[in-house]
Design a protein around this motif. Sequence first.
Motif, PDB file in Angstrom:
ATOM      1  N   ILE A  19       0.849  -1.190   0.000  1.00  0.00           N
ATOM      2  CA  ILE A  19       0.000   0.000   0.000  1.00  0.00           C
ATOM      3  C   ILE A  19       0.886   1.243   0.000  1.00  0.00           C
ATOM      4  O   ILE A  19       2.001   1.223   0.498  1.00  0.00           O
ATOM      5  N   VAL A  20       0.356   2.306  -0.585  1.00  0.00           N
ATOM      6  CA  VAL A  20       1.061   3.578  -0.605  1.00  0.00           C
ATOM      7  C   VAL A  20       0.691   4.326   0.660  1.00  0.00           C
ATOM      8  O   VAL A  20      -0.471   4.369   1.051  1.00  0.00           O
ATOM      9  N   GLU A  21       1.682   4.889   1.307  1.00  0.00           N
ATOM     10  CA  GLU A  21       1.380   5.651   2.515  1.00  0.00           C
ATOM     11  C   GLU A  21       2.207   6.935   2.537  1.00  0.00           C
ATOM     12  O   GLU A  21       3.378   6.928   2.219  1.00  0.00           O
ATOM     13  N   THR A  25      -2.453  10.521   2.768  1.00  0.00           N
ATOM     14  CA  THR A  25      -3.244   9.339   2.431  1.00  0.00           C
ATOM     15  C   THR A  25      -4.583   9.353   3.164  1.00  0.00           C
ATOM     16  O   THR A  25      -4.651   9.591   4.362  1.00  0.00           O
ATOM     17  N   ASP A  26      -5.644   9.095   2.406  1.00  0.00           N
ATOM     18  CA  ASP A  26      -6.985   8.946   2.981  1.00  0.00           C
ATOM     19  C   ASP A  26      -7.237   7.450   3.132  1.00  0.00           C
ATOM     20  O   ASP A  26      -7.554   6.763   2.165  1.00  0.00           O
ATOM     21  N   TRP A  27      -7.076   6.930   4.345  1.00  0.00           N
ATOM     22  CA  TRP A  27      -7.178   5.486   4.585  1.00  0.00           C
ATOM     23  C   TRP A  27      -8.609   4.985   4.482  1.00  0.00           C
ATOM     24  O   TRP A  27      -8.844   3.785   4.501  1.00  0.00           O
ATOM     25  N   ILE A  34      -9.573   0.528   0.706  1.00  0.00           N
ATOM     26  CA  ILE A  34     -10.457  -0.480   1.300  1.00  0.00           C
ATOM     27  C   ILE A  34     -10.722  -1.632   0.334  1.00  0.00           C
ATOM     28  O   ILE A  34     -10.585  -2.803   0.694  1.00  0.00           O
ATOM     29  N   LEU A  35     -11.085  -1.337  -0.903  1.00  0.00           N
ATOM     30  CA  LEU A  35     -11.392  -2.388  -1.878  1.00  0.00           C
ATOM     31  C   LEU A  35     -10.180  -3.269  -2.186  1.00  0.00           C
ATOM     32  O   LEU A  35     -10.295  -4.502  -2.139  1.00  0.00           O
ATOM     33  N   PRO A  36      -8.994  -2.715  -2.478  1.00  0.00           N
ATOM     34  CA  PRO A  36      -7.839  -3.597  -2.722  1.00  0.00           C
ATOM     35  C   PRO A  36      -7.476  -4.457  -1.511  1.00  0.00           C
ATOM     36  O   PRO A  36      -7.133  -5.625  -1.663  1.00  0.00           O
ATOM     37  N   LEU A  37      -7.591  -3.883  -0.307  1.00  0.00           N
ATOM     38  CA  LEU A  37      -7.294  -4.675   0.884  1.00  0.00           C
ATOM     39  C   LEU A  37      -8.324  -5.786   1.077  1.00  0.00           C
ATOM     40  O   LEU A  37      -7.965  -6.927   1.379  1.00  0.00           O
ATOM     41  N   ARG A  38      -9.610  -5.457   0.874  1.00  0.00           N
ATOM     42  CA  ARG A  38     -10.652  -6.486   1.009  1.00  0.00           C
ATOM     43  C   ARG A  38     -10.445  -7.601  -0.014  1.00  0.00           C
ATOM     44  O   ARG A  38     -10.545  -8.779   0.310  1.00  0.00           O
ATOM     45  N   ARG A  39     -10.129  -7.253  -1.251  1.00  0.00           N
ATOM     46  CA  ARG A  39      -9.907  -8.275  -2.280  1.00  0.00           C
ATOM     47  C   ARG A  39      -8.681  -9.126  -1.957  1.00  0.00           C
ATOM     48  O   ARG A  39      -8.676 -10.330  -2.188  1.00  0.00           O
ATOM     49  N   PHE A  40      -7.625  -8.513  -1.426  1.00  0.00           N
ATOM     50  CA  PHE A  40      -6.434  -9.272  -1.026  1.00  0.00           C
ATOM     51  C   PHE A  40      -6.787 -10.268   0.074  1.00  0.00           C
ATOM     52  O   PHE A  40      -6.421 -11.444   0.005  1.00  0.00           O
ATOM     53  N   LEU A  41      -7.523  -9.807   1.094  1.00  0.00           N
ATOM     54  CA  LEU A  41      -7.908 -10.701   2.189  1.00  0.00           C
ATOM     55  C   LEU A  41      -8.867 -11.789   1.712  1.00  0.00           C
ATOM     56  O   LEU A  41      -8.768 -12.938   2.142  1.00  0.00           O
TER      57      LEU A  41
END
Length: 101
Positions: A19-21, A25-27, A34-41
Motif C-alpha cells: 500500500i502507498v502511505e 493518504t486517505d485510509w 479499502i477495496l484492494p485490501l478487502r480483495r487481497f484478504l
Amino acid sequence: MRLRHPDWPLPWPDAIHHIVEDFLTDWTAPNAHILPLRRFLENCLSTDLRNFFAESCFLFAFTHQKLPPSCQLGYVRMHGLVGSQELRHHAVQAGLLQDYT
C-alpha cells in the motif's frame, strides 16, 4: 524478502499486499485502500467478506454450499439490519434488491 538471512525465523509469505502511505493518504477511500485490501484478504481466505442484506443471505443459503461470513454471523443467527423504507429504497437504487412494489 530476497535478501533475508537463511536462518530467518518467519515463514516465506504466499502473498504480499503493498500500500502507498504518506501524510496525505486517505485510509478510508473505498477504491484506493479499502477495496484492494478487502480483495487481497478475500483471496487469502478464499471467502467473500462483503456485507449482505437478509434477502441476499436467504438466496445464498439456497444456492451456495458456503455462506459468506456476514451471512453466517448475521442472518443465520437472526441478527442483521433492521429494515426500513429508506434502507430498502437505497438498496433498490443501488441494484442490491429487486423492487417488488
